[in-house]
Design an enzyme around this catalytic site. Structure first.
Site, PDB file in Angstrom:
ATOM      1  N   ASN A 348       0.820  -1.208   0.000  1.00 43.14           N
ATOM      2  CA  ASN A 348       0.000   0.000   0.000  1.00 43.14           C
ATOM      3  C   ASN A 348       0.857   1.264   0.000  1.00 43.14           C
ATOM      4  OD1 ASN A 348      -1.954   2.072   1.730  1.00 43.14           O
ATOM      5  ND2 ASN A 348      -3.083   0.700   0.388  1.00 43.14           N
ATOM      6  N   ARG A 393      -0.788   4.963   0.983  1.00 43.50           N
ATOM      7  CA  ARG A 393      -1.893   5.200   0.041  1.00 43.50           C
ATOM      8  C   ARG A 393      -3.196   5.420   0.797  1.00 43.50           C
ATOM      9  NH1 ARG A 393      -6.066   3.063  -3.181  1.00 43.50           N
ATOM     10  NH2 ARG A 393      -5.941   3.715  -5.367  1.00 43.50           N
ATOM     11  N   CYS A 394      -3.427   4.637   1.839  1.00 47.41           N
ATOM     12  CA  CYS A 394      -4.658   4.761   2.617  1.00 47.41           C
ATOM     13  C   CYS A 394      -4.811   6.150   3.238  1.00 47.41           C
ATOM     14  CB  CYS A 394      -4.690   3.717   3.727  1.00 47.41           C
ATOM     15  SG  CYS A 394      -4.967   2.025   3.190  1.00 47.41           S
ATOM     16  N   MET A 395      -3.700   6.807   3.544  1.00 45.80           N
ATOM     17  CA  MET A 395      -3.757   8.080   4.257  1.00 45.80           C
ATOM     18  C   MET A 395      -3.912   9.292   3.350  1.00 45.80           C
ATOM     19  SD  MET A 395      -1.011   7.590   7.354  1.00 45.80           S
ATOM     20  CE  MET A 395       0.339   6.966   6.359  1.00 45.80           C
TER      21      MET A 395
END
Length: 404
Positions: A348, A393-395
């Protein structure tokens, strides 16, 4: 600002982030599961790591980094919008009738803090000494906090055809999506540049879909994970809107196993360049099924699409959509290191440009493998950030990239 993206890796120009705040300090070993979080991070260290991350984005790309809190305060100066959000956030505790009292006694900035970090009965009683809290105990939440808010990827997704506003699977996270949608529909730089693809107008209780399940394969193709967080019906409606808009010609529905390590599609693979994909070993083989949506016809203003269950693997689909595809496995395929680094979202990474990524420093074997493939890897500290079990990526919610 054109709120559409045609790739996952075009040079970053603007991104939305949220600096973790008081909502993280609300977490305890006893309420973390109720608040849908996996650990109890140390807030000050978490903020320092997040500041390093956002500063690195600015320094390495020159991109504009929008902070959610600043945009939220700007939008909430409209009292009608503020009242609507406050009422919605009070529904879970059954205290909607307190919304106007809260608005009268708290400033706009304080209200923004309440919407993200929550409000307890004893805190509200300082402003409302005669508060009748009913059956709620003094330390109960009148408004629950949003500790997952720093994972900005989940509440929405930008595609080549427009914006998918998420309908979150977990009721406790829906406020996150409501906040982002409110910002984008009302912030001056954004509101006139929105083509809303989802939820469909008239759907009061739309099926769940989350931004981490949406990956742009190319300007003409998008993949959406059918996961524990995203429903098949939501994918159908989002695909229908994308195909009707016309930019996207193919929408793939990727069926994921109902396992923690496959919560979203972006934990299975991420795209780092025109021909490079990073994936968790065996993740491609774990995909249960892939289906393809295409446009059948538009007749009498009605959109008809068709769905085909593909007999080929996800890897074959990616090879067709991404010419001369190269696959890189986390930890270069070493099963022990890959398993360890996947727990901290090794796949990620956040692409800030073609073959330029930001990655957690703890994923040393994956970072080494990336560099051996000619990828520039910029590392960020991750002792506290990774406790939420989401990667770089999630953040991030990229809202502008250079076209490729």
């Amino acid at each position: 600002m054109n709120l559409r993206l045609n790739s996952e890796f075009g040079t970053l120009k603007a991104v939305l982030m949220h600096r973790p705040g008081k909502e993280i300090d609300r977490l305890t070993p006893y309420n973390k599961e109720f608040l849908l979080f996996d650990d109890v991070p140390y807030l000050e260290a978490l903020q320092k790591e997040h500041d390093t991350f956002s500063n690195l984005i600015k320094e390495s790309t020159g991109a504009q980094v929008f902070q959610l809190r600043e945009l939220l305060i700007r939008v909430l100066y409209d009292q009608k919008i503020l009242l609507q959000l406050m009422q919605e956030s009070l529904k879970r505790s059954g205290m909607v009738h307190l919304a106007e009292d809260i608005l009268e006694r708290y400033s706009t900035a304080e209200c923004a803090g309440i919407l993200t970090a929550g409000l307890k009965v004893h805190e509200l009683r300082r402003k409302l000494p005669k508060l009748n809290a009913g059956e709620l105990m003094e330390f109960a939440f009148v408004i629950s906090p949003c500790p997952n808010l720093y994972f900005q990827r989940d509440p929405m997704a930008l595609t080549p055809g427009g914006i998918i506003f998420s309908s979150m699977r977990m009721e406790g996270r829906q406020l996150e999506a409501d906040l982002l949608r409110t910002i984008f529909e009302n912030y001056p730089d954004f509101k006139d540049n929105i083509n809303k693809l989802y939820p469909v107008a008239g759907h009061d209780n739309p099926p769940s879909i989350e931004g981490g399940d949406v990956i742009i394969l190319s300007q003409k193709a998008v993949a959406i994970g059918n996961s524990e967080r995203t429903d098949e019906k939501a994918i159908y409606h989002a695909a229908k809107m994308m195909l009707a808009e016309g930019t996207v010609e193919r929408v793939y529905e990727v069926h994921l196993p109902n396992k923690r390590q496959f919560m979203h599609l972006d934990t299975v693979f991420t795209i780092l360049d025109e021909n490079l994909v990073l994936t968790y070993p065996d993740a491609m083989n774990a995909v249960l099924q892939t289906s393809l949506y295409t446009l059948k016809e538009i007749k009498d203003d009605k959109v008809h699409i068709k769905r085909e269950v593909l007999k080929e693997s996800l890897l074959t689909v990616l090879e067709r959509e991404i010419p001369h595809l190269e696959i890189l496995h986390t930890a270069n395929g070493n099963p022990d290191y890959a398993m360890r680094e996947q727990w901290f979202d090794g796949a990620n990474v956040f692409a800030i440009g073609p073959r330029r990524v930001i990655s957690y420093n703890r994923n040393i074997h994956t970072n080494r493998a990336l560099r051996n493939m000619g990828v520039e890897v910029l590392e960020i500290p991750s002792s506290e950030l990774s406790r939420g079990l989401g990667g770089p990526r999630c953040m991030t919610m990229p809202i502008s990239r250079s076209r490729v």
